[in-house]
Design a protein around this motif. Structure first.
Motif, short mmCIF file in Angstrom:
data_model
loop_
_atom_site.label_atom_id
_atom_site.label_comp_id
_atom_site.label_asym_id
_atom_site.label_seq_id
_atom_site.Cartn_x
_atom_site.Cartn_y
_atom_site.Cartn_z
N GLN A 1 71.04 -48.43 7.39
CA GLN A 1 72.15 -47.50 7.24
C GLN A 1 71.99 -46.70 5.95
N LYS A 2 71.61 -47.37 4.88
CA LYS A 2 71.42 -46.69 3.60
C LYS A 2 70.25 -45.72 3.66
N VAL A 3 69.16 -46.12 4.33
CA VAL A 3 68.00 -45.25 4.48
C VAL A 3 68.40 -43.95 5.17
N LEU A 4 69.13 -44.08 6.29
CA LEU A 4 69.52 -42.90 7.06
C LEU A 4 70.46 -42.00 6.27
N GLU A 5 71.42 -42.60 5.61
CA GLU A 5 72.39 -41.81 4.85
C GLU A 5 71.73 -41.09 3.68
N LYS A 6 70.79 -41.76 2.99
CA LYS A 6 70.08 -41.12 1.88
C LYS A 6 69.15 -40.02 2.37
N SER A 7 68.80 -40.06 3.66
CA SER A 7 67.88 -39.06 4.22
C SER A 7 68.61 -37.89 4.87
N GLY A 8 69.94 -37.89 4.82
CA GLY A 8 70.70 -36.75 5.34
C GLY A 8 71.35 -36.97 6.69
N PHE A 9 71.27 -38.19 7.23
CA PHE A 9 71.93 -38.49 8.50
C PHE A 9 73.42 -38.75 8.27
N GLN A 10 74.18 -38.50 9.32
CA GLN A 10 75.64 -38.66 9.28
C GLN A 10 76.06 -39.62 10.39
N HIS A 11 76.85 -40.64 10.04
CA HIS A 11 77.37 -41.56 11.05
C HIS A 11 78.40 -40.83 11.91
N PHE A 12 78.26 -40.95 13.24
CA PHE A 12 79.19 -40.22 14.11
C PHE A 12 79.83 -41.08 15.19
N LEU A 13 79.31 -42.28 15.43
CA LEU A 13 79.87 -43.08 16.52
C LEU A 13 79.53 -44.56 16.31
N THR A 14 80.48 -45.42 16.68
CA THR A 14 80.27 -46.87 16.69
C THR A 14 80.60 -47.39 18.07
N TRP A 15 79.73 -48.23 18.64
CA TRP A 15 80.00 -48.84 19.94
C TRP A 15 79.43 -50.25 19.95
N SER A 16 79.79 -51.03 20.94
CA SER A 16 79.42 -52.45 20.99
C SER A 16 78.51 -52.75 22.18
N VAL A 17 77.55 -53.64 21.95
CA VAL A 17 76.63 -54.11 22.99
C VAL A 17 76.39 -55.60 22.77
N PRO A 18 75.90 -56.33 23.79
CA PRO A 18 75.54 -57.74 23.57
C PRO A 18 74.45 -57.85 22.50
N ASP A 19 74.59 -58.81 21.62
CA ASP A 19 73.62 -59.03 20.57
C ASP A 19 72.33 -59.60 21.17
N ARG A 20 71.18 -58.97 20.89
CA ARG A 20 69.92 -59.45 21.46
C ARG A 20 69.60 -60.86 20.99
N ARG A 21 70.05 -61.21 19.79
CA ARG A 21 69.76 -62.54 19.26
C ARG A 21 70.67 -63.61 19.85
N ASN A 22 71.84 -63.16 20.35
CA ASN A 22 72.80 -64.08 20.96
C ASN A 22 73.65 -63.28 21.95
N PRO A 23 73.18 -63.10 23.20
CA PRO A 23 73.87 -62.24 24.17
C PRO A 23 75.30 -62.66 24.48
N ALA A 24 75.70 -63.86 24.08
CA ALA A 24 77.07 -64.31 24.34
C ALA A 24 78.08 -63.59 23.45
#
Length: 236
Positions: A185-208
C-alpha cells in the motif's frame, strides 16, 4: 467478480497493441536496479522467487510453485512468443546483475477492465525501497509507450467519472493488494496511486474467513502532464 450493473463503457487511451516485443525493450537503469526484458534463462531465479512462501502468499495462486516446470510455465507468459501480450520485466540488482524479482503489467484487462500492475521481490529485500524504485521506473516506461484510442468496459468506480458516453475518460492503470499488505500500500501511494475501492474475498491462506482487498488507480496522462492526482479528477 463485480456485477455488470457496476460497469460502464468508456472511451479512453491505452498503449497500442500488440505491445512492443521484448527484443525492442531497452534495459532501464535506476539508482540501484536494472529493469530488463525477461528471458527463458531466468527460470531458476524466477523459481527461487516463486518458492518463497511469504512472496507467494500475496500472489494470485497463494502458494509456492510445485516444481521448476511449473515456474517455467509461468515464465512462458512473459517471453516470446507471448511477450507482446504483457509488459513484464526482470528486476535485477544494478551492482551484481542478480535477478531479485519481477514486475509490470501481467494482465492487460484486470477485473476492473484496465491494465493491471503487479510485482514480486524476494522477501529478504523487502523494506529497502526497491519496490518503489521499480514501480516509479516502470510507470515512466509505460507512459512512454505509443497510445491508441480505445473503448473499454470498466468498473465505474475505477474511472475519473462514473459516466460513459462520448466524452473521453482518463486512462488508468490498476493495482490491488490485501488490507494486511501495508508495505505494498505504501509503495503504491508513494508512486502516485490512489485508493478508490475496498471489497472482500475469501482469504487464500484461510478460505473460511474473508480479507479486504484495496483497489488502487493511477492516471498516466495526469502524471505525464505534471498534474496532481486530484486535479480535475473526481475521486470515488
Amino acid at each position: 467478480m463485480f456485477p455488470e450493473s457496476e460497469r460502464v463503457s468508456v472511451k479512453t487511451t491505452s498503449p497500442t497493441r500488440p505491445l512492443p516485443p521484448s527484443s525492442s525493450r531497452p534495459a532501464v537503469t535506476t539508482e540501484r536496479l536494472i529493469i530488463r526484458a525477461l528471458v527463458p534463462e531466468d527460470a531458476q531465479a524466477f523459481h527461487v522467487l516463486r518458492t518463497q512462501a511469504e512472496v507467494m502468499a500475496n500472489s494470485a495462486i497463494g502458494r509456492v510453485d510445485k516444481d521448476l516446470e511449473e515456474t517455467r510455465s509461468r515464465l512462458a507468459a512473459f517471453v516470446p512468443p507471448n511477450d507482446e501480450n504483457t509488459f513484464h520485466f526482470a528486476i535485477c540488482l544494478k551492482e551484481t546483475g542478480e535477478m531479485i524479482g519481477v514486475g509490470g503489467c501481467h494482465n492487460l484487462s484486470s477485473v476492473f477492465g484496465w491494465p493491471e500492475l503487479g510485482y514480486m521481490l524476494r522477501e529478504e529485500l523487502w523494506g529497502q525501497g526497491l519496490a518503489t524504485e521499480f514501480v516509479r521506473a516502470w510507470l515512466n516506461m509505460w507512459c512512454e509507450l505509443p497510445r491508441t484510442v480505445v473503448q473499454f468496459d470498466v468498473h465505474q468506480k475505477s474511472a475519473h467519472s462514473e459516466h460513459g458516453g462520448d466524452e473521453k475518460t482518463a486512462e488508468a492503470v490498476i493495482a490491488y493488494t490485501t488490507a494486511y499488505n501495508v508495505g505494498s500500500q505504501k509503495v503504491l501511494e508513494k508512486s502516485g496511486f490512489q485508493h478508490f475501492l475496498t471489497w472482500s474475498v475469501p482469504d487464500r491462506r484461510n478460505p473460511a474467513v474473508e480479507v479486504d482487498l484495496y483497489g488502487y488507480r493511477y492516471f498516466p496522462n495526469y502524471h505525464a502532464a505534471g498534474k496532481e492526482m486530484g486535479d480535475n479528477v473526481e475521486a470515488a
